[in-house]
Design an enzyme around this catalytic site. Structure first.
Site, short mmCIF file in Angstrom:
data_model
loop_
_atom_site.label_atom_id
_atom_site.label_comp_id
_atom_site.label_asym_id
_atom_site.label_seq_id
_atom_site.Cartn_x
_atom_site.Cartn_y
_atom_site.Cartn_z
N CYS A 60 32.26 55.01 47.01
CA CYS A 60 31.10 54.15 46.81
C CYS A 60 29.87 54.75 47.50
O CYS A 60 29.36 55.75 47.05
CB CYS A 60 31.40 52.73 47.30
SG CYS A 60 30.20 51.53 46.68
N HIS A 85 36.58 51.14 44.63
CA HIS A 85 37.12 51.14 46.00
C HIS A 85 38.65 51.18 46.03
O HIS A 85 39.28 50.13 45.99
CB HIS A 85 36.67 49.87 46.72
CG HIS A 85 35.23 49.87 47.11
ND1 HIS A 85 34.79 50.38 48.31
CD2 HIS A 85 34.13 49.41 46.48
CE1 HIS A 85 33.47 50.24 48.39
NE2 HIS A 85 33.05 49.65 47.29
N GLU A 90 40.47 51.68 48.58
CA GLU A 90 40.96 51.07 49.82
C GLU A 90 41.02 49.55 49.72
O GLU A 90 41.60 48.90 50.58
CB GLU A 90 40.09 51.52 51.00
CG GLU A 90 38.79 50.76 51.23
CD GLU A 90 37.68 51.10 50.23
OE1 GLU A 90 37.93 51.84 49.25
OE2 GLU A 90 36.55 50.61 50.43
#
Lengths: 266, 981
Positions: free
Chosen positions: A98, A229, A231
């Site tokens: 990002c 994302h 994560e």
């Protein structure tokens, strides 16, 4: 397996550093969150790490443009560090997520080697609708040298950005990147969608990116940036429809990227 | 030194988004349909360099080589005034001098870092407008392009040659001859000095200084006004109130109560009683005393929660008001105990309908559509930048919010066990960290107590600010490190009243001496009083032992956070203020904190008589139309446009998101997050509010709001015995006995329901005098008062997030149950609203049954018997069933013939908004167990039907189909009103 050490680069406004460190640790790496000022004071710190990760957030507020100020600072003060990770002996990895991808794009390391001298081959600009958007997106992986995406065909991950629309300076540049497998991951149409070059409509392609590009890697595949994302999808309960499933997987789709990174050093 | 201007336009072939957005906004506001716009973002840069350097600065730092092009010249030069297209009218919009300009601040830093000799930067926006008639230019500038609370407009070429602001300040001590003033003089001083104190309070101050034999300095008077402001002391609700109202069980019996401290004797008292009955199992940690309420979470952490309002600033400058509202409430958990880590935000807004006719706006009022867009953007830009997920909220619409939109901002934080208390030690240093002090937000605390008028904008514009989220994020980053290293003994945030409130509060027990000249300033020219009461954002005050100061300073420096010693907590019991060694103020802490005369108010509650509402049995087609109308009403309609602009997943803890179901568009009942990635224990965040019910009876409104917040939390899996709630009262002018009476009655309801449910209030806040006065076209003074608006926010807990439940229907063939009792309670309902019916009974709460119901729903969820669960609220069963089915991409078939034997007709049954009801889906194998559990404890449960594969909601009664709707139609109606571009 040796446990690679990850430098999670922190700057004012970085805000995905903790969960990114968590994902790397869970994959078996050792992650440390380090403020950019510490590296500027002591550039030798870089030698401790095998992976450089630029996590999400709003570095320096994304004032002026997303990732611009941190990229300028890295170029000004830490060019040697960036070079060591991106080139060096070719034995390290770089991941930008990002805001991290925005920084890597501004640095030019993702699109290195294509386009004319002294021109910018591609950029990330405002989403077509002109505002921040949090949305889960289906992604398809192209034939790619990208280390992080080996063995991955599709992923379902959240995006959360305002300036994530990938725009190439011209068709030739886009074609070159595509041929080299560097337009590594693309927004796709549904959970069975394949890589497509024609721009898909919103919301499949949430920002209007050229060739539906969600992530780009360098020619070696060791340096990778993506807007969604990973994560935020390392656990089953992070999936937006996990309550509809009768059985839960051990990990979310994004986990494999961190595992691939660790495996590369095995 | 040259002043460069760098204009940045979209490159050829790129979308000019800001121009498109602006043209749409001009059209939406009825200011012109076909106005073409071109846009440039622009930088004014004062720096010692030549054109080539300026070009390099533009290319390397400011302008994107692929998507943008720049025009670089000395400010004022012709090349800057050449239209980029056919548009010929140039409008420049600049922040007023001194208004926070985060991009400018970052640009200076980045440019200097890259080696450019830059001294000052200001950003501006350039709009080029096409054909428009002369008369529309001014309204377009004022209403669509700028806000004169914070910005200035220059039409035509910009003539500027330097950016410096501020001029040196020469010290002059000001005293206010209050001892000579008569009552008229005191009233005038209070008003014109923006102190907003009552006459009795002014008389008390006069008497105090008469007894001291001297007049106060201006800073002393200001300190008192800040401390005694409604915002800081909650003097009305914590004051003496004589209440009279109809009895709760028998309206013919007078309910008369005398409170010495109304909040303490109702809402706090409920919490005390609950804590007492819990004994050793008490899970409240710190309630109603710190910046946020604290409860236990697990062995390592406590959780804390605070909700604030930022209504007045948001009315004048929606973006800045909401921006600093969320920024401010995040500092509350940060300033709770020894500092909590924020883990999620909540936001609830009340606006006038966005389709309000532009022509009908009173003077001084911004259009509600503009207010809403500004507020959402303000929350988005601050919350997202802080990296705090915004997980829960609501938006309500009522015309009475026209002059007073409401902006409730909440924040939840996690605090390590053992860090929940703080204590200022004598001789600790007073340290300010974070943003610098400027003239921003002067008189915010006192202004928030004033009624808004059409002149507020010009009178109090200084109270309006823009935030800088990154400054606050940097403060947070160092603060948590400093906390864990034990570098301070206490802290608090700088909110309303600035240093005056923060230091005054922290030093209450010890005393404080403050060296005002030591505060880092944004620019020259602030006098000592302005430094003291400035509400500049992003500042925290710490109580630091002298021997920790060096380490703290180094830590702050290492991450670029400014820290300064402002004084020390001198054990004098006095507040002593100096400026360059000269004493400018010296007041006893006891007078400041205990000298305020009690506010004594009468409160009378007289509900309007109940008019009957006989809801007729509508035809199936009318029921269908009603359902679509309710689903398309603003309060019920999808808020996806708002929700998607917020990052609701940062920090990685998201478990139940605001939008659920396979299409990620169903309206989730509550958010579930894991505040600690390594643990499965979760927090559940929900809210409840229904201003419409307040028009009937504020007791039932408050009870319903609590019930709604509870059932939302329970529906996703929260343990009802571990839910903490917060109150936020936003009311009209409480000096009126009737208005205060309606609030006291709501507080009594809060007390009653909380005690029965065993659900403690842990924190709260009020915002009074939300009225707007103006002179109408006939020159008559008109006042719009907001409806009584009580927000209940709930923070629940779930032991294992993998047991959480969402509201989307899961599988065809599963059984659907209705839990709870449906009564003829359609007063204030959304059916009545869309059919324009008045009267009727407003929903009440049977809190004993509610407690049992919540417990059993939770038990069934823990047993994993429930596949989906949705609470019934606006629009009753009809809306809940439609939402549940369409969120799951499925259909539903319900038979209500058994259920309507209670004497309700099908329309009443479908649309009643009776409280404590849930729709529950179970697999057939669990249906019997579920039904049996509820039956065994007397919780009403009725097997209504099944989930179907098709896309229809079909409801039958004894006489056949009473409502059938295609869920694609329902979804379309529900998405339409707020599906903004």
């Amino acid at each position: 397996m040796t446990s690679p050490r990850v430098l999670i680069l922190r700057a004012p406004g970085t805000n995905c550093d903790e969960e990114t460190a968590f994902a790397f640790e869970r994959a078996g790496a050792t992650a440390e969150r380090v403020h950019v000022n510490r590296l500027i004071e002591n550039p030798a710190l870089k030698d401790r790490y095998q992976i450089l990760c630029l996590p999400g957030g709003f570095s320096y507020g994304d004032d002026i443009a997303a990732g611009r100020i941190l990229a300028t600072r890295l170029r000004q003060h830490l060019a040697e560090m960036v070079n060591a990770f991106v080139h060096g002996n070719g034995d390290r990895l770089v991941l930008g997520i990002c805001n991290g991808m925005q920084v890597l794009m501004r640095l030019g390391v993702l699109t290195e080697g294509v386009g004319q001298q002294d021109t910018t081959p591609a950029t990330l600009t405002w989403n077509n609708h002109g505002r921040f958007e949090d949305r889960w997106v289906h992604l398809a992986v192209d034939q790619t040298p990208c280390v992080f995406l080996q063995g991955v065909e599709r992923m379902y991950l959240p995006m959360a950005h305002a300036e994530g629309k990938f725009v190439a300076a011209d068709e030739a540049t886009l074609g070159l990147l595509r041929e080299q497998g560097r337009l590594a991951i693309r927004y796709a149409e549904g959970d069975q969608g394949d890589v497509q070059n024609e721009i898909l409509p919103f919301p499949h392609n949430p920002n209007g990116a050229d060739a539906n590009v969600a992530g780009v890697c360098d020619a070696s595949g060791r340096v990778f940036g993506l807007m969604p994302h990973p994560e935020r999808h390392v656990d089953a309960t992070q999936h937006p429809c996990w309550t509809r499933r009768s059985e839960q997987p051990e990990y979310g789709d994004g986990m494999v990227m961190f595992q691939n990174a660790v495996k590369w050093f095995a | 030194m040259p002043l460069w201007q760098i204009d940045i336009y979209p490159a050829d072939g790129q979308i000019d988004r800001e121009a498109t957005r602006t043209a749409e906004e001009i059209a939406e506001l009825g200011l012109g349909d076909q106005i073409s716009v071109a846009f440039a973002r622009s930088f004014l840069i004062q720096g010692d360099f030549v054109l080539a350097e300026a070009n390099r600065l533009a290319e390397t730092l400011l302008c994107d080589a692929v998507t943008e092009r720049s025009v670089v010249a000395i400010a004022g030069q012709d090349s800057l005034n050449e239209p980029p297209g056919t548009q010929t009218t140039l409008v420049n919009v600049l922040p007023k001098p001194g208004v926070m300009d985060p991009v400018a601040a970052s640009t200076i830093g980045a440019a200097q870092d890259a080696g450019f000799d830059v001294h000052a930067v200001r950003t501006l926006r350039k709009y080029w407008l096409g054909e428009l008639d002369e008369s529309s230019l001014d309204p377009i500038c004022r209403r669509a392009l700028s806000n004169d609370a914070i910005e200035q407009v220059v039409v035509g070429p910009l003539e500027m040659d330097q950016l410096d602001i501020g001029s040196p300040y020469s010290f002059e001590l000001v005293t206010v001859p209050i001892r000579d003033l008569d009552d008229d003089g005191l009233a005038q001083l209070s008003r014109e000095g923006q102190l907003y104190l009552t006459l009795v309070e002014m008389q008390t101050i006069r008497a105090h200084f008469v007894s001291l034999g001297r007049d106060p300095t201006d800073i002393e008077l200001e300190s008192v006004a800040q401390t005694w402001s409604e915002h800081c002391s909650h003097k009305t609700l914590a004051g003496r109130i004589h209440y009279r109202g109809p009895g709760l069980n028998d309206a013919s019996v007078l309910d008369e109560r005398q409170f010495d401290n109304m909040l303490k004797e109702t809402i706090f008292a409920a919490t005390q009683s609950i804590r007492k009955s819990l004994g050793d199992d008490d899970w409240c940690v710190s309630v109603f005393k710190d910046n946020a309420g604290v409860v236990t979470f697990d062995d390592d952490y406590h959780a804390c929660f605070k909700v604030e309002t930022h209504n007045h600033p948001s009315a004048l400058e929606p973006y800045g008001g909401a921006n600093t509202g969320i920024g401010g409430v995040i500092r509350d958990p940060m300033g709770t105990g020894m500092g909590a880590k924020p883990v999620c935000n909540t936001n609830v807004f009340c606006f006038a309908p966005p389709e309000t006719d532009v022509e009908s706006l009173p003077p001084g009022v911004l259009h509600p559509r503009r207010v809403m867009k500004g507020v959402v953007a303000g929350v988005r830009d601050y919350g997202n930048r802080m990296g705090i997920p915004t997980v829960n909220g609501a938006v309500y619409f009522d015309r009475r919010y026209l002059g007073n939109p409401l902006v409730y901002c909440g924040n939840v934080g996690m605090i390590p066990v053992g860090m929940e208390e703080k204590e200022v030690k004598p001789d600790d240093l007073i340290v300010a960290i974070g943003g610098r002090t400027g003239r921003d937000g002067i008189h915010g605390a006192t202004f928030s107590s004033a009624e808004l008028t059409s002149e507020s904008e010009s009178l109090s514009g200084g109270a309006v600010q823009i935030g800088n989220a990154i400054t606050e994020k940097m403060v947070l980053d160092v603060l948590l490190q400093a906390r864990d290293r034990g570098l301070y003994n206490a802290l608090t945030d700088c909110g309303a009243g600035g240093f005056s409130s923060a230091v005054g509060e922290m030093g209450e027990e010890v005393g404080a001496e403050v060296w005002l000249d030591k505060a880092p300033l944004k620019y020259d020219g602030l006098n000592y009083t302005e430094i003291w009461i400035s509400e500049a954002q992003e500042r925290m005050v710490l109580s630091v032992p002298a021997d920790s100061w060096d380490e703290l300073r180094e830590l702050c420096e290492s991450e670029g956070v400014e820290a300064a010693v402002l004084g020390r907590f001198a054990p004098t019991g006095r507040l002593q203020l100096t400026y360059h060694g000269k004493v400018v103020g010296d007041i006893a802490m006891s007078f400041l904190h205990d000298g305020r005369p009690p506010v004594i108010r009468d409160a009378v509650y007289s509900p309007s008589p109940v008019e009957p509402l006989d809801v007729p049995e509508l035809t199936a087609e009318e029921n269908r139309e009603s359902l679509l109308a309710v689903m398309g009403s603003l309060n019920v309609a999808s808020k996806e446009w708002v929700i998607r602009q917020y990052d609701h997943e940062v920090q990685g803890g998201s478990v139940v998101k605001p939008l659920v179901g396979p299409q990620c568009d169903g309206p989730g009942d509550a958010a579930v997050i894991r505040p600690r990635m390594e643990s499965h224990r979760g927090l559940v965040i929900s809210c409840g509010m229904n201003p419409h019910y307040g028009d009937f009876d504020t007791y039932h409104m408050a009870a319903s709001a609590i019930d709604e917040a509870m059932r939302n939390a329970v529906a996703v899996g929260a343990d009802p015995s571990r839910i903490a709630i917060l109150d936020n009262f936003c009311w009209g002018y409480t000096d009126r006995a009737e208005t205060l009476g309606s609030l006291v009655r709501a507080a009594i309801a809060c007390q009653d329901i909380a005690i029965t449910l065993g659900t403690p209030f842990i924190s709260g806040k009020d915002s009074l005098n939300n009225e707007f006065s103006f002179h109408n076209a006939d020159g008559q003074r008109e006042t719009i008062s907001i409806p009584p608006s009580l927000l209940i926010s709930a923070m629940g807990q779930i032991d294992d997030v993998s047991k959480a439940v969402t509201m989307d229907a899961k599988t065809a063939g599963n059984i659907v149950f209705l839990v709870g009792t449906t009564k003829d309670e359609l007063g204030g309902s959304h059916l009545a609203l869309v059919r324009e019916w008045t009267g009727g009974d407003v929903p009440s709460v049977d809190s004993i049954l509610a407690k049992e119901t919540f417990l059993r729903i939770h038990e069934a969820i823990q047993n994993r018997w429930i596949r989906s669960c949705h609470d019934l609220s606006e629009g009753g069963l009809a809306v809940a069933a439609a939402e549940m089915a369409m969120a799951g991409g499925l259909g539903m078939k319900l038979d209500i013939s058994k259920a309507t034997t209670s004497g309700l007709n099908s329309t009443q049954f479908l649309f009643s908004e009776s409280n404590t009801r849930f729709l529950v889906e179970t697999v057939p194998a669990n249906a019997g167990e579920f039904e049996g559990l509820l039956n065994s404890v007397g919780v009403p449960v009725c097997r209504l039907g099944t989930i179907e594969e098709d896309n229809q909601l079909v409801v039958t009664a004894a006489d056949g189909v009473v409502m059938q709707v295609a869920l694609t139609d329902a979804k379309a109606a529900w998405k339409k009103p707020l599906d903004w571009s």
